[in-house]
Scaffold this motif. Structure first.
Motif, PDB file in Angstrom:
ATOM      1  N   LEU A 134      30.149 -10.947 -53.104  1.00 45.85           N
ATOM      2  CA  LEU A 134      30.642  -9.607 -53.421  1.00 45.85           C
ATOM      3  C   LEU A 134      29.499  -8.683 -53.839  1.00 45.85           C
ATOM      4  N   LEU A 135      28.551  -9.229 -54.586  1.00 50.76           N
ATOM      5  CA  LEU A 135      27.399  -8.415 -54.984  1.00 50.76           C
ATOM      6  C   LEU A 135      26.605  -7.980 -53.760  1.00 50.76           C
ATOM      7  N   GLY A 136      26.531  -8.841 -52.755  1.00 50.30           N
ATOM      8  CA  GLY A 136      25.807  -8.507 -51.539  1.00 50.30           C
ATOM      9  C   GLY A 136      26.449  -7.412 -50.724  1.00 50.30           C
ATOM     10  N   GLN A 137      27.700  -7.049 -51.038  1.00 49.93           N
ATOM     11  CA  GLN A 137      28.384  -5.977 -50.319  1.00 49.93           C
ATOM     12  C   GLN A 137      28.242  -4.623 -50.993  1.00 49.93           C
ATOM     13  N   SER A 138      27.455  -4.568 -52.080  1.00 47.16           N
ATOM     14  CA  SER A 138      27.230  -3.283 -52.740  1.00 47.16           C
ATOM     15  C   SER A 138      26.504  -2.333 -51.804  1.00 47.16           C
ATOM     16  N   ARG A 139      26.798  -1.064 -51.928  1.00 50.93           N
ATOM     17  CA  ARG A 139      26.209  -0.062 -51.042  1.00 50.93           C
ATOM     18  C   ARG A 139      24.705  -0.037 -51.224  1.00 50.93           C
ATOM     19  N   ASN A 140      24.008  -0.020 -50.077  1.00 52.42           N
ATOM     20  CA  ASN A 140      22.552   0.046 -50.060  1.00 52.42           C
ATOM     21  C   ASN A 140      21.897  -1.145 -50.748  1.00 52.42           C
ATOM     22  N   ARG A 142      20.596  -3.567 -49.436  1.00 53.13           N
ATOM     23  CA  ARG A 142      19.382  -3.891 -48.712  1.00 53.13           C
ATOM     24  C   ARG A 142      18.584  -2.639 -48.368  1.00 53.13           C
ATOM     25  N   GLY A 143      18.885  -1.569 -49.049  1.00 49.82           N
ATOM     26  CA  GLY A 143      18.147  -0.342 -48.797  1.00 49.82           C
ATOM     27  C   GLY A 143      18.632   0.404 -47.580  1.00 49.82           C
ATOM     28  N   ASN A 144      19.718  -0.024 -46.976  1.00 52.46           N
ATOM     29  CA  ASN A 144      20.264   0.581 -45.779  1.00 52.46           C
ATOM     30  C   ASN A 144      21.731   0.913 -45.985  1.00 52.46           C
ATOM     31  N   PRO A 145      22.324   1.719 -45.104  1.00 48.69           N
ATOM     32  CA  PRO A 145      23.762   1.962 -45.196  1.00 48.69           C
ATOM     33  C   PRO A 145      24.531   0.661 -45.060  1.00 48.69           C
ATOM     34  N   PRO A 146      25.773   0.627 -45.524  1.00 54.32           N
ATOM     35  CA  PRO A 146      26.578  -0.595 -45.438  1.00 54.32           C
ATOM     36  C   PRO A 146      26.717  -1.087 -44.004  1.00 54.32           C
ATOM     37  N   ASP A 147      26.871  -2.393 -43.842  1.00 54.67           N
ATOM     38  CA  ASP A 147      27.042  -2.993 -42.521  1.00 54.67           C
ATOM     39  C   ASP A 147      28.358  -2.550 -41.913  1.00 54.67           C
ATOM     40  N   GLY A 148      28.566  -2.938 -40.656  1.00 49.58           N
ATOM     41  CA  GLY A 148      29.781  -2.588 -39.957  1.00 49.58           C
ATOM     42  C   GLY A 148      31.014  -3.121 -40.655  1.00 49.58           C
ATOM     43  N   LEU A 149      32.151  -2.498 -40.367  1.00 49.61           N
ATOM     44  CA  LEU A 149      33.404  -2.843 -41.028  1.00 49.61           C
ATOM     45  C   LEU A 149      33.782  -4.300 -40.767  1.00 49.61           C
ATOM     46  N   ARG A 150      33.565  -4.771 -39.521  1.00 48.41           N
ATOM     47  CA  ARG A 150      33.965  -6.138 -39.195  1.00 48.41           C
ATOM     48  C   ARG A 150      33.159  -7.144 -40.007  1.00 48.41           C
ATOM     49  N   ARG A 151      31.847  -6.935 -40.107  1.00 50.58           N
ATOM     50  CA  ARG A 151      31.014  -7.873 -40.859  1.00 50.58           C
ATOM     51  C   ARG A 151      31.373  -7.861 -42.338  1.00 50.58           C
ATOM     52  N   ARG A 152      31.599  -6.665 -42.883  1.00 47.12           N
ATOM     53  CA  ARG A 152      31.984  -6.571 -44.291  1.00 47.12           C
ATOM     54  C   ARG A 152      33.335  -7.243 -44.536  1.00 47.12           C
ATOM     55  N   ALA A 153      34.259  -7.086 -43.595  1.00 47.70           N
ATOM     56  CA  ALA A 153      35.579  -7.693 -43.751  1.00 47.70           C
ATOM     57  C   ALA A 153      35.471  -9.213 -43.787  1.00 47.70           C
ATOM     58  N   VAL A 155      32.873 -11.009 -44.813  1.00 44.27           N
ATOM     59  CA  VAL A 155      32.267 -11.414 -46.079  1.00 44.27           C
ATOM     60  C   VAL A 155      33.264 -11.276 -47.227  1.00 44.27           C
ATOM     61  N   VAL A 156      34.011 -10.174 -47.253  1.00 42.43           N
ATOM     62  CA  VAL A 156      35.011  -9.974 -48.307  1.00 42.43           C
ATOM     63  C   VAL A 156      36.099 -11.031 -48.214  1.00 42.43           C
ATOM     64  N   PHE A 157      36.508 -11.381 -46.982  1.00 44.74           N
ATOM     65  CA  PHE A 157      37.511 -12.432 -46.809  1.00 44.74           C
ATOM     66  C   PHE A 157      36.984 -13.769 -47.329  1.00 44.74           C
ATOM     67  N   ALA A 158      35.728 -14.077 -47.000  1.00 40.64           N
ATOM     68  CA  ALA A 158      35.128 -15.322 -47.493  1.00 40.64           C
ATOM     69  C   ALA A 158      35.078 -15.332 -49.014  1.00 40.64           C
ATOM     70  N   SER A 159      34.735 -14.176 -49.613  1.00 38.00           N
ATOM     71  CA  SER A 159      34.717 -14.075 -51.073  1.00 38.00           C
ATOM     72  C   SER A 159      36.097 -14.332 -51.654  1.00 38.00           C
ATOM     73  N   GLY A 160      37.118 -13.774 -51.003  1.00 36.59           N
ATOM     74  CA  GLY A 160      38.489 -13.994 -51.462  1.00 36.59           C
ATOM     75  C   GLY A 160      38.892 -15.451 -51.390  1.00 36.59           C
ATOM     76  N   VAL A 161      38.460 -16.151 -50.331  1.00 45.53           N
ATOM     77  CA  VAL A 161      38.769 -17.577 -50.192  1.00 45.53           C
ATOM     78  C   VAL A 161      38.128 -18.365 -51.330  1.00 45.53           C
ATOM     79  N   PHE A 162      36.868 -18.072 -51.642  1.00 43.50           N
ATOM     80  CA  PHE A 162      36.187 -18.783 -52.724  1.00 43.50           C
ATOM     81  C   PHE A 162      36.816 -18.461 -54.085  1.00 43.50           C
ATOM     82  N   LEU A 163      37.215 -17.210 -54.281  1.00 41.01           N
ATOM     83  CA  LEU A 163      37.896 -16.849 -55.522  1.00 41.01           C
ATOM     84  C   LEU A 163      39.225 -17.582 -55.658  1.00 41.01           C
TER      85      LEU A 163
END
Length: 271
Positions: A134-140, A142-153, A155-163
């Motif tokens: 979840l921390l890795g999904q914070s805006r910028n 990596r110094g760049n705009p957020p990744d594409g919606l599919r990639r973020r989805a 990662v967020v889904f994986a975070s939800g599974v671990f939670l």
């Protein structure tokens, strides 16, 4: 209207999650006493309330820590970006926050490898992984705009599974710990006295059977030395005062016209 639908959807999700956690907790708790969760007929509302048993120090500390980590991500990203502009340099391709996210995730994976060694707190492993993702999904981050919606989805889904995994493991641990703590003081539980019209199959020495001397009694058999674990729909789940979890049974006494059941205080500590 949209706001109302959003609130209803979120409330439904929270209620479903609380029901699930309450069912897991109740199953683990009464499983320690050799009772099947399904035979106890708990209602939806009762199981939702059972989930409040998770409001413990360890769980609250872990929840606060992960919220702090996730909430601090955007703030740290803006701070790092502001520092880079002050220094007239471009943001690095990989900021310290990105390294922190990677380090937290790697720490969670390491804990996962040593799963059996960190019992009963193995649930901290998936919790740590979820915090890192979840921390890795914070805006910028990596110094760049957020990744594409599919990639973020993903990662967020994986975070939800671990939670979800962490919540399940923590709930099972708390259910078993609470059952053990309760079973450690059986003699202090509510005392049960049973009068019966005929002998019951309650074996000594933990249970004392007495045939009352008076004649023409409708309920001549008296049983003492019992403690109440639970009462559900006229069924009394009782154990002897010297009950041992590994060897002794739980007795179920059903209300009927041939029985009289009294509840009394258990043994109280001397003041």
């Amino acid at each position: 209207m949209v706001l109302l639908k959003t609130v209803v959807a979120q409330a439904s999700f929270i209620a479903a999650l609380m029901f699930y956690l309450g069912a897991i907790y109740t199953s683990e708790y009464f499983g320690y006493f050799h009772l099947s969760f399904y035979s106890l007929d708990f209602s939806f509302a009762e199981l939702v309330l059972q989930s409040l048993q998770l409001l413990k120090y360890q769980f609250l500390v872990a929840a606060v820590l992960i919220l702090i980590v996730v909430a601090a991500g955007p703030q740290l990203s803006r701070l790092l970006s502001w520092s880079s502009r002050r220094a007239h340099t471009r943001p690095a391709a990989s900021t310290p926050l990105a390294w922190l996210s990677t380090a937290i995730t790697a720490a969670g994976l390491l804990l996962l490898i040593f799963w059996s060694e960190i019992q009963p707190y193995a649930w901290t492993a998936p919790l740590t992984i979820a915090a890192g993702l979840l921390l890795g999904q914070s805006r910028n981050v990596r110094g760049n705009p957020p990744d594409g919606l599919r990639r973020r989805a993903v990662v967020v889904f994986a975070s939800g599974v671990f939670l979800f995994w962490a919540l399940t493991q923590a709930t099972q641990q708390f259910g078993e710990e609470d059952a053990k703590a309760h079973a450690a003081d059986v003699v202090d539980w509510t005392s049960v006295v049973v009068l019966s019209s005929k002998p019951l199959s309650l074996p000594p020495p933990g249970v004392q059977e007495e045939k009352l001397p008076r004649e023409n009694l409708l309920l001549p058999y008296r049983y003492t030395g019992l403690r109440l674990l639970l009462e559900r729909h006229g069924r009394y789940y009782v154990v002897p005062a010297d009950w041992k979890a590994k060897t002794d049974a739980v007795y179920v006494i059903q209300e009927s016209n041939d029985l009289w059941i009294a509840l009394r205080p258990g043994t109280q500590p001397a003041s």
